[in-house]
Design a protein around this motif. Structure first.
Motif, short mmCIF file in Angstrom:
data_model
loop_
_atom_site.label_atom_id
_atom_site.label_comp_id
_atom_site.label_asym_id
_atom_site.label_seq_id
_atom_site.Cartn_x
_atom_site.Cartn_y
_atom_site.Cartn_z
N PHE A 19 0.83 -1.21 0.00
CA PHE A 19 0.00 0.00 0.00
C PHE A 19 0.86 1.26 0.00
N ARG A 20 1.99 1.22 0.70
CA ARG A 20 2.84 2.42 0.77
C ARG A 20 3.49 2.74 -0.57
N ASP A 21 3.56 1.74 -1.47
CA ASP A 21 4.16 2.00 -2.78
C ASP A 21 3.31 2.93 -3.63
N LEU A 22 2.00 2.94 -3.38
CA LEU A 22 1.12 3.77 -4.19
C LEU A 22 1.38 5.25 -3.98
N ASP A 23 1.87 5.62 -2.80
CA ASP A 23 2.19 7.02 -2.54
C ASP A 23 3.53 7.43 -3.14
N LYS A 24 4.38 6.44 -3.45
CA LYS A 24 5.70 6.75 -4.00
C LYS A 24 5.68 6.91 -5.51
N LEU A 25 4.58 6.55 -6.14
CA LEU A 25 4.48 6.67 -7.59
C LEU A 25 4.06 8.10 -7.93
N THR A 26 5.02 8.92 -8.29
CA THR A 26 4.78 10.33 -8.62
C THR A 26 5.22 10.56 -10.06
N PRO A 27 4.36 10.31 -11.03
CA PRO A 27 4.78 10.40 -12.43
C PRO A 27 5.09 11.82 -12.85
N ASP A 28 6.05 11.95 -13.74
CA ASP A 28 6.39 13.23 -14.33
C ASP A 28 6.37 13.09 -15.85
N GLU A 29 6.98 14.05 -16.55
CA GLU A 29 6.92 14.03 -18.01
C GLU A 29 7.65 12.83 -18.61
N GLY A 30 8.67 12.33 -17.91
CA GLY A 30 9.43 11.21 -18.45
C GLY A 30 8.89 9.84 -18.10
N THR A 31 7.78 9.76 -17.38
CA THR A 31 7.24 8.47 -16.97
C THR A 31 6.60 7.77 -18.16
N GLU A 32 6.94 6.51 -18.33
CA GLU A 32 6.37 5.69 -19.40
C GLU A 32 5.23 4.87 -18.83
N ILE A 33 4.05 4.99 -19.44
CA ILE A 33 2.85 4.28 -19.00
C ILE A 33 2.29 3.52 -20.19
N VAL A 34 2.19 2.21 -20.06
CA VAL A 34 1.61 1.36 -21.10
C VAL A 34 0.32 0.77 -20.53
N VAL A 35 -0.80 1.07 -21.18
CA VAL A 35 -2.11 0.74 -20.64
C VAL A 35 -2.85 -0.15 -21.61
N SER A 36 -3.52 -1.18 -21.09
CA SER A 36 -4.49 -1.97 -21.85
C SER A 36 -5.88 -1.55 -21.42
N GLY A 37 -6.73 -1.23 -22.37
CA GLY A 37 -8.08 -0.83 -22.01
C GLY A 37 -8.63 0.15 -23.00
N GLN A 38 -9.82 0.58 -22.73
CA GLN A 38 -10.53 1.42 -23.67
C GLN A 38 -10.22 2.88 -23.43
N PHE A 39 -9.84 3.54 -24.54
CA PHE A 39 -9.81 4.98 -24.63
C PHE A 39 -8.69 5.63 -23.79
N THR A 40 -8.35 6.83 -24.16
CA THR A 40 -7.24 7.56 -23.55
C THR A 40 -7.52 7.91 -22.10
N LYS A 41 -8.77 7.90 -21.70
CA LYS A 41 -9.09 8.25 -20.32
C LYS A 41 -8.43 7.28 -19.34
N GLY A 42 -8.23 6.04 -19.75
CA GLY A 42 -7.60 5.07 -18.87
C GLY A 42 -6.15 5.37 -18.57
N ARG A 43 -5.53 6.32 -19.31
CA ARG A 43 -4.14 6.65 -19.08
C ARG A 43 -3.96 7.66 -17.95
N GLN A 44 -5.01 8.19 -17.41
CA GLN A 44 -4.89 9.18 -16.35
C GLN A 44 -4.47 8.47 -15.06
N LEU A 45 -3.18 8.57 -14.75
CA LEU A 45 -2.62 7.83 -13.64
C LEU A 45 -3.15 8.27 -12.28
#
Length: 414
Positions: A19-45
């Motif tokens: 659970f504590r790892d979820l607070d350490k994920l602070t994405p910035d401009e260089g973060t790479e996110i690969v998502v499976s799912g419908q539509f660009t809305k799912g990319r909102q981290l």
């Protein structure tokens, strides 16, 4: 269950998400996110992390006792020098858990000493390989990424994924839905879906996809049935997200089969678009306008929102119809698959001891008792070859006419 994997420097560790790892994920401009799912809305981290914090406790509670949702959510993180630098989320795709789906891969370069593309791919590859080795149930893996996501395509190709199908996501605006609802659909055998109809929906789903996709998905009849626990989870999710679900199918009485099916996830407060899943038998493509008119009539009772649905590249009639009603192409993705061939159970070869060879090979049984004969050495033949001589008339009559006494067959018992 956690397992440590390391890079060449021996400083990268792969373990289960906390659970504590979820607070350490602070994405910035260089973060790479690969998502499976419908539509660009799912990319909102941020929205995704907020949902994960809310569901982390119940999901961990489900892992304490055997249940159908015990392994429905699995997450692993890559940790380096006590800093979280990557996350992967996977889930089973079917009820038998023979096929698994990669839902999300995240790599944070700000936590890495060298922000190079090669190092990003190395972290993502180790997260994927950890899942391949840890989740022994999975015989096949599937993933989905945007066609313009260079990092996601390179990551999956580097780890053995091959293209399976291309997916196009479409959006139909509210005013277009209102025009489509003016048409009165001709669907005399439109029936609601229940567990008793799982066999019909299963047959429709399998016949509407090519053999390669059917083999990768590995759907069974139980994939289209719901149980008490899954119903309870769906009700809670719909209540929290204010979503109403409606599904129906078209029954063909002569063939005793389902020829069309749709499922609607309707937003009751207008906060996000309606989602639709549509399946039509390849021989009944005339159902597209009828089912679309029926869905358009249903959404009229909810706040005006766009309706979004997907089509695959092996469904040209659907794409042609969506273009004819001027639907908007929102996103193009590619679905990829990878087979974990060494995990496929091999069939055990039958033992020779269980075979009754005398019964199977009756032609090898002697037809009578062998009669001993006398042998002499022929002066014209080789010195080491015995030749039959002094054969009685009865024995000579029993021999074939083309039988030669000096052939190599004399060594065989009669």
């Amino acid at each position: 269950m956690s397992q440590a994997n390391s890079t060449d420097e021996g400083s990268l560790t792969i373990r289960a998400v906390h659970f504590r790892d979820l607070d350490k994920l602070t994405p910035d401009e260089g973060t790479e996110i690969v998502v499976s799912g419908q539509f660009t809305k799912g990319r909102q981290l941020p929205n995704y992390l907020r949902r994960m914090r809310g569901w982390y406790g119940p999901m961990q509670l489900l892992t304490l006792f055997p249940n159908p949702l015990q392994r429905w959510f699995l997450g692993f993180v890559a940790e380096q020098a006590n800093q979280v630098c990557g996350l992967i989320q996977v889930a089973p795709f079917n009820r038998t858990r023979s096929t698994w789906r990669v839902d999300r891969v995240l790599v944070q370069p700000c936590m890495l000493p060298d922000q190079t593309a090669a190092l990003k791919l190395d972290v993502g590859s180790q997260l994927l390989r950890h899942c391949f080795e840890t989740i022994w149930e999975a015989h096949t893996w599937i993933s989905e990424t945007d066609v313009n996501d260079n990092f996601g395509l390179a990551l999956y190709r580097q780890n053995g994924f091959q293209p399976l199908a291309r997916i196009t996501y479409w959006s139909i605006e509210a005013d277009q839905l209102q025009r489509l609802a003016e048409h009165e659909p001709d669907l005399p055998n439109l029936l609601p879906v229940s567990n008793a109809d799982a066999q019909l929906i299963y047959q429709l789903e399998t016949v509407s996809m090519p053999p390669q996709v059917r083999q990768v998905f590995d759907h069974q009849i139980q994939d289209f049935r719901s149980n008490l626990l899954s119903n309870a989870g769906s009700q809670i999710s719909r209540w929290m997200r204010r979503v109403e679900t409606l599904s129906a199918y078209v029954f063909e009485p002569q063939r005793k089969a389902a020829i069309g099916y749709f499922q609607l996830k309707l937003c009751r407060d207008g906060s996000h678009p309606h989602l639709a899943k549509l399946t039509v038998h390849p021989a009944y493509t005339w159902l597209y306008p009828e089912l679309m008119a029926q869905m358009s009539k249903v959404v009229q009772g909810f706040p005006p929102q766009a309706l979004r649905l997907a089509s695959l590249d092996y469904q040209p009639e659907r794409e042609g119809y969506l273009k004819s009603i001027q639907a908007t192409e929102v996103e193009h993705t590619v679905m990829m698959s990878r087979s974990v061939w060494h995990k496929v159970r091999e069939s055990k070869l039958p033992s020779l001891e269980g075979l009754h060879l005398p019964d199977v090979l009756q032609g090898l049984q002697p037809s009578g008792k062998p009669i001993p004969g006398r042998f002499s050495w022929s002066a014209n033949g080789p010195s080491d070859r015995p030749v039959r001589s002094n054969i009685s008339p009865s024995e000579s009559a029993a021999q074939p006419k083309n039988f030669e006494t000096d052939s190599g067959l004399d060594n065989l018992p009669l």
